[in-house]
Design a protein around this motif. Structure first.
Motif, PDB file in Angstrom:
ATOM      1  N   ILE A 201     -45.881   0.156  10.936  1.00 25.10           N
ATOM      2  CA  ILE A 201     -44.952   0.126  12.068  1.00 25.10           C
ATOM      3  C   ILE A 201     -43.589  -0.305  11.549  1.00 25.10           C
ATOM      4  N   TYR A 202     -42.569   0.555  11.725  1.00 23.33           N
ATOM      5  CA  TYR A 202     -41.219   0.179  11.302  1.00 23.33           C
ATOM      6  C   TYR A 202     -40.197   1.024  12.060  1.00 23.33           C
ATOM      7  N   GLY A 203     -38.935   0.629  11.986  1.00 24.69           N
ATOM      8  CA  GLY A 203     -37.922   1.372  12.710  1.00 24.69           C
ATOM      9  C   GLY A 203     -36.515   0.967  12.356  1.00 24.69           C
ATOM     10  N   GLU A 204     -35.569   1.633  13.022  1.00 29.32           N
ATOM     11  CA  GLU A 204     -34.145   1.386  12.793  1.00 29.32           C
ATOM     12  C   GLU A 204     -33.690   0.186  13.617  1.00 29.32           C
TER      13      GLU A 204
ATOM     14  N   ALA B 140     -41.845  -3.835  10.497  1.00 29.32           N
ATOM     15  CA  ALA B 140     -40.752  -3.845   9.527  1.00 29.32           C
ATOM     16  C   ALA B 140     -39.544  -3.101  10.084  1.00 29.32           C
ATOM     17  N   VAL B 141     -38.405  -3.334   9.451  1.00 21.55           N
ATOM     18  CA  VAL B 141     -37.174  -2.644   9.835  1.00 21.55           C
ATOM     19  C   VAL B 141     -36.461  -2.158   8.577  1.00 21.55           C
ATOM     20  N   PHE B 142     -35.643  -1.136   8.746  1.00 26.02           N
ATOM     21  CA  PHE B 142     -34.868  -0.607   7.633  1.00 26.02           C
ATOM     22  C   PHE B 142     -33.834  -1.634   7.175  1.00 26.02           C
TER      23      PHE B 142
ATOM     24  N   GLY C  11     -55.351  11.736   0.008  1.00 22.20           N
ATOM     25  CA  GLY C  11     -55.086  10.317  -0.170  1.00 22.20           C
ATOM     26  C   GLY C  11     -53.752   9.857   0.364  1.00 22.20           C
ATOM     27  N   ILE C  12     -53.170  10.641   1.274  1.00 21.37           N
ATOM     28  CA  ILE C  12     -51.832  10.351   1.803  1.00 21.37           C
ATOM     29  C   ILE C  12     -51.925  10.075   3.300  1.00 21.37           C
ATOM     30  N   GLY C  13     -51.365   8.956   3.746  1.00 19.35           N
ATOM     31  CA  GLY C  13     -51.312   8.639   5.163  1.00 19.35           C
ATOM     32  C   GLY C  13     -50.184   9.396   5.850  1.00 19.35           C
ATOM     33  N   VAL C  14     -50.268   9.516   7.181  1.00 15.95           N
ATOM     34  CA  VAL C  14     -49.277  10.254   7.969  1.00 15.95           C
ATOM     35  C   VAL C  14     -48.605   9.302   8.954  1.00 15.95           C
ATOM     36  N   ILE C  15     -47.288   9.218   8.851  1.00 10.90           N
ATOM     37  CA  ILE C  15     -46.477   8.398   9.751  1.00 10.90           C
ATOM     38  C   ILE C  15     -45.659   9.329  10.636  1.00 10.90           C
ATOM     39  N   MET C  16     -45.711   9.107  11.932  1.00 11.58           N
ATOM     40  CA  MET C  16     -44.945   9.910  12.882  1.00 11.58           C
ATOM     41  C   MET C  16     -43.628   9.227  13.227  1.00 11.58           C
ATOM     42  N   ASP C  17     -42.562   9.989  13.206  1.00 16.37           N
ATOM     43  CA  ASP C  17     -41.265   9.524  13.694  1.00 16.37           C
ATOM     44  C   ASP C  17     -41.265   9.694  15.208  1.00 16.37           C
ATOM     45  N   VAL C  18     -41.047   8.617  15.965  1.00 23.00           N
ATOM     46  CA  VAL C  18     -41.151   8.672  17.423  1.00 23.00           C
ATOM     47  C   VAL C  18     -39.846   8.229  18.069  1.00 23.00           C
ATOM     48  N   VAL C  19     -39.581   8.788  19.266  1.00 24.11           N
ATOM     49  CA  VAL C  19     -38.272   8.632  19.910  1.00 24.11           C
ATOM     50  C   VAL C  19     -38.482   8.122  21.329  1.00 24.11           C
ATOM     51  N   TYR C  20     -38.755   6.830  21.447  1.00 23.11           N
ATOM     52  CA  TYR C  20     -38.997   6.243  22.772  1.00 23.11           C
ATOM     53  C   TYR C  20     -37.779   5.496  23.303  1.00 23.11           C
ATOM     54  N   ASN C  21     -36.616   5.706  22.722  1.00 21.58           N
ATOM     55  CA  ASN C  21     -35.430   4.995  23.197  1.00 21.58           C
ATOM     56  C   ASN C  21     -34.616   5.805  24.185  1.00 21.58           C
ATOM     57  N   HIS C  22     -34.810   7.147  24.215  1.00 21.56           N
ATOM     58  CA  HIS C  22     -34.061   7.987  25.144  1.00 21.56           C
ATOM     59  C   HIS C  22     -34.820   9.288  25.352  1.00 21.56           C
TER      60      HIS C  22
ATOM     61  N   ARG D  53     -42.727   5.398  12.917  1.00 21.98           N
ATOM     62  CA  ARG D  53     -41.346   4.991  12.638  1.00 21.98           C
ATOM     63  C   ARG D  53     -40.550   5.191  13.923  1.00 21.98           C
ATOM     64  N   PHE D  54     -39.834   4.172  14.362  1.00 22.41           N
ATOM     65  CA  PHE D  54     -39.156   4.191  15.651  1.00 22.41           C
ATOM     66  C   PHE D  54     -37.671   4.478  15.486  1.00 22.41           C
TER      67      PHE D  54
END
Length: 796
Positions: free
Chosen positions: A365-368, A392-394, A261-272, A336-337
């Protein structure tokens, strides 16, 4: 290159990379400035040197590729090439021919040295076709738990049977500590979180996978040094010889979380990227993928030497293609971005809309919303840029108000600072008067993987680092010359803590108050792994390469600090059980959230009027960050209050009754109360009236009559969201008059739902945009006619 980039052809097809079948393979690579591109095929992964690299890619079977008008080089090979490896030899003007891996690789050899040919169907675990994403409604219904794959199971004292430090550790259920407490994935399920946020799991550069496979655990990294964006990290896999294993095992991880019952969010690094000249893009299209300043030099808003130019069409396309691949192929539930500020806002808006319309409406969808340095990017995605755009954003404003600065001695509301009450109120309201339009646009948190974790921050604020024997750290190494293992062994993060009186200890109470504020505020709560067990990283504020000694989650702390775990568990249960803590609109918050006090280190508020359809009429939440107990006057319309959260216990059950007009809150603690239902003149209680009202509204129906000129409805259905009940696929029922009807149930007080008419599983859409139907007030059935290809809605 900035001016020249606009002259480079753009390709819109979704077939870049390898398209595999058992009959043939199609290879496509976008290299518009190349003079020649050759496909090289290999029977093996090549010869590795002592550093884990393959430096000689000659000797493969070579196939010249042809270029089309959009700059795409292609070749199709007949036959089944599964099990082979491949590279591209690219020749660009003024450069020697060089070999590169496919930037669209979906499988690679160890350390990402060569792209691999796999049949993705073979990587699906048993039952994969029946994997179902957990449904958690609005983003504010989420409780996010941030976790690093290796940290989860690298504790040598924990009873993981296999897969320690890797993907397979998540597949083990029924694990217990010596006292019989659940650990591992059962612990996460018991805690009550809805989503696990995994630090980067796509292939990264700085850990030698071959060394890890031989038992060398010295290499460690959080993974913010991307290499292959579309391939799982090999150091977490059980077998590097078979490129399909890491794919299958990560799918099993997702499948296992979904079953829990738990969703999976990937931390992704598309800025560099980790490097430029030998990275995934520069050798193929020199000068295109990276942002530059006015002097033509690489800009460094990331702090690591480069930024991806996300505003350029083919960079934007790459990011969207990559995200779509993870969401579809791996059933990932969100992203998460990292350094979202460096990704232009139009790109973020587009990817959010496309992922939700094409893959899954509930995608998180969210990020720093910040950068790591100056950047020439004009449309930075900073706080406020997300308003009304679905992501969303932090909320670092709320973070700072609660705990103070990230690494130093600065304090916040929960850690001793005065004058933070107004900033706290902003956070409680979901930042709707700060930078959001609706509360789902703020991610509320106090700590994450970066900086001091919560326990170490409290130790630092209280000037207890010396007493706890914390070393000073530099790049994962104690500055005094000891090894990390020696320093950790000598440290005592819990020096002076009485386990018998655990919840009376100041550092414990302040940390519980900090995350208690997060979990009872409007918005999306986010907690860092292990905080529910007072996790310490021994004072290391930047443990990205500090190794297992520092970063491992010590599972023995669950039994040691079990009252802390139960407090977190109770707060999460309270939040998930009562929608008053999860309001979805600004209007709801303005109508139902009343600030009772915001002064003298006390903040109190009331959620009233059965907020968001809550069964409790009035809920009062009080935070006391001061060193003394405080007396608080309660609203006058009730004289009997049920306390469900105090300084020692949390949950939904009544702990005690507060009679009269006031209550006393102990120092460094919080309290949550709800009132007795009052009787109306006919003797019915508020809760009975609410239940009666819900029953009259519960079966409210929406009937959508869908008309197609061709009267062909086979495969067509409607995807709905925001119903408050069962979002997702709704079938069409054919009628005798050549129409099709979808019947949709909505929950009480729902005033708007979203919908898209689609063919099968997103093979086509009637109109390529999200559409909404205003329902208005009342309990009557809403009937509308929607004609194919038109935006207009006709009421019946």
């Amino acid at each position: 290159m900035r001016n020249e980039a606009s002259l480079i052809p753009v390709y819109s097809g979704r077939d870049l990379g390898l398209t595999y079948t058992k009959d043939d393979c199609l290879f496509n690579i976008w290299a518009p400035t190349a003079e020649r591109v050759v496909l090289a095929l290999y029977e093996d992964a090549g010869q590795y040197n002592e550093h884990g690299n393959v430096t000689d890619h000659g000797g493969g079977r070579e196939f010249p590729m042809t270029r089309n008008e959009y700059g795409v080089w292609s070749v199709r090979l007949q036959g089944d090439w599964k099990g082979y490896f491949y590279m591209y030899q690219v020749t660009v003007a003024d450069r020697e021919p060089h070999y590169v891996a496919d930037p669209y690789s979906i499988a690679v050899s160890a350390n990402g040295q060569r792209s691999a040919i796999v049949d993705l169907d073979d990587t699906n675990p048993s039952g994969w076709e029946n994997d179902v994403r957990p449904r958690h409604g609005d983003p504010v219904d989420a409780v996010i738990y941030e976790l690093h794959v290796r940290d989860f199971s690298s504790d040598p004292a924990a009873p993981f049977a296999y897969g320690r430090g890797g993907f397979r550790a998540f597949l083990q259920s029924g694990l217990k500590d010596a006292q019989g407490n659940s650990i591992g994935i059962d612990h996460l399920q018991e805690l009550g979180i809805t989503h696990v946020h995994l630090l980067p799991v796509s292939d990264y550069k700085t850990v030698n996978e071959l060394a890890v496979a031989t038992g060398d655990r010295s290499g460690y990294n959080w993974g913010y040094d991307p290499q292959h964006y579309n391939v799982p990290e090999g150091s977490y896999a059980s077998d590097l010889a078979d490129p399909a294993v890491r794919i299958r095992e990560f799918k099993q991880v997702v499948q296992t979380f979904h079953a829990a019952g738990i969703g999976v969010i990937m931390d992704v690094v598309y800025n560099h990227t980790f490097t430029v000249d030998d990275g995934p893009f520069e050798p193929i299209v020199p000068g295109y993928f990276y942002r530059t300043d006015e002097h033509g030099r690489l800009s460094n808003g990331s702090g690591v030497g480069n930024e991806l130019a996300t505003e350029r069409p083919m960079v934007r396309k790459y990011i969207k293609d990559s995200l779509r691949f993870w969401a579809k192929e791996y059933h990932v539930d969100g992203f998460r971005f990292d350094l979202l500020g460096l990704i232009d806002t139009p790109t973020v808006e587009e990817l959010t809309k496309e992922l939700r319309s094409e893959v899954y409406p509930g995608m998180m969808i969210y990020g720093e919303p910040w950068t790591g340095g100056d950047s020439p990017l004009q449309h930075k995605t900073l706080k406020g840029s997300q308003r009304g755009k679905g992501f969303a954003v932090f909320n670092d404003n709320y973070r700072t108000a609660i705990k103070g600065d990230s690494d130093g001695y600065g304090t916040g509301f929960s850690s001793g600072a005065w004058g933070k009450e107004d900033d706290v109120v902003q956070g409680i309201r979901g930042a709707i008067y700060d930078f959001t339009e609706i509360p789902s646009e703020t991610i509320n948190y106090v700590t994450a993987h970066d900086n001091l974790n919560l326990w170490d921050k409290m130790i630092t604020i209280r000037h207890l680092r010396h007493a706890c024997s914390f070393p000073d750290w530099n790049q994962g190494v104690p500055v005094d010359g000891r090894s990390a293992a020696e320093a950790v062994k000598a440290a005592d993060p819990y020096h002076g803590i009485s386990e018998e009186h655990l919840l009376k200890e100041e550092s414990v109470r302040r940390s519980l108050l900090a995350n208690g504020m997060v979990l009872t505020s409007q918005g999306v709560p986010f907690i860092h792994a292990g905080e529910e067990m007072l996790r310490s990283k021994y004072g290391d504020h930047n443990s990205y390469r500090s190794g297992d000694e520092v970063n491992a989650i010590r599972w023995a702390n669950k039994a040691r600090f079990l009252p802390v775990f139960k407090y977190y568990q109770g707060l999460i249960a309270l939040r998930r059980s009562h929608p008053a803590f999860r309001m979805t609109t600004r209007g709801q918050i303005e109508r139902h959230l009343e600030v009772l006090r915001a002064s003298d280190h006390v903040v109190a508020f009331r959620l009233h009027g059965h907020a968001n359809g809550d069964s409790w009429r009035n809920i009062v939440v009080i935070y006391n960050g001061s060193e003394r107990e405080e007396t608080m006057f309660l609203p006058a319309d009730s004289e009997r209050w049920h306390i469900v959260v105090n300084d020692c216990l949390a949950g939904t059950e009544t702990l005690s009754i507060a009679e009269g007009d006031r209550v006393t809150i102990p120092r460094w603690s919080m309290m949550v109360l709800h009132d007795d239902p009052l009787s109306d003149q006919d003797g019915a209680t508020d809760s009975e009236m609410l239940r009666e009202e819900e029953q009259t509204e519960y079966f409210r129906m929406v009937e959508m009559c869908y008309e197609r000129p061709d009267r062909r409805y086979e495969g067509w259905n409607v995807w709905v969201w925001g119903t408050g009940m069962q979002d997702g696929h709704v079938p069409l029922i054919l009628t005798d008059d050549g129409r099709a009807i979808a019947r949709i149930q909505v929950a009480p007080r729902v005033r708007k739902i979203g919908y898209i008419f689609r063919l099968n599983q997103w093979e086509d859409k009637d109109i390529d945009l999200d559409r909404y139907l205003e329902l208005g007030d009342g309990n009557e059935t809403v009937r509308v006619i929607i004609r194919s290809g038109t935006v207009a809605i006709q009421a019946v």
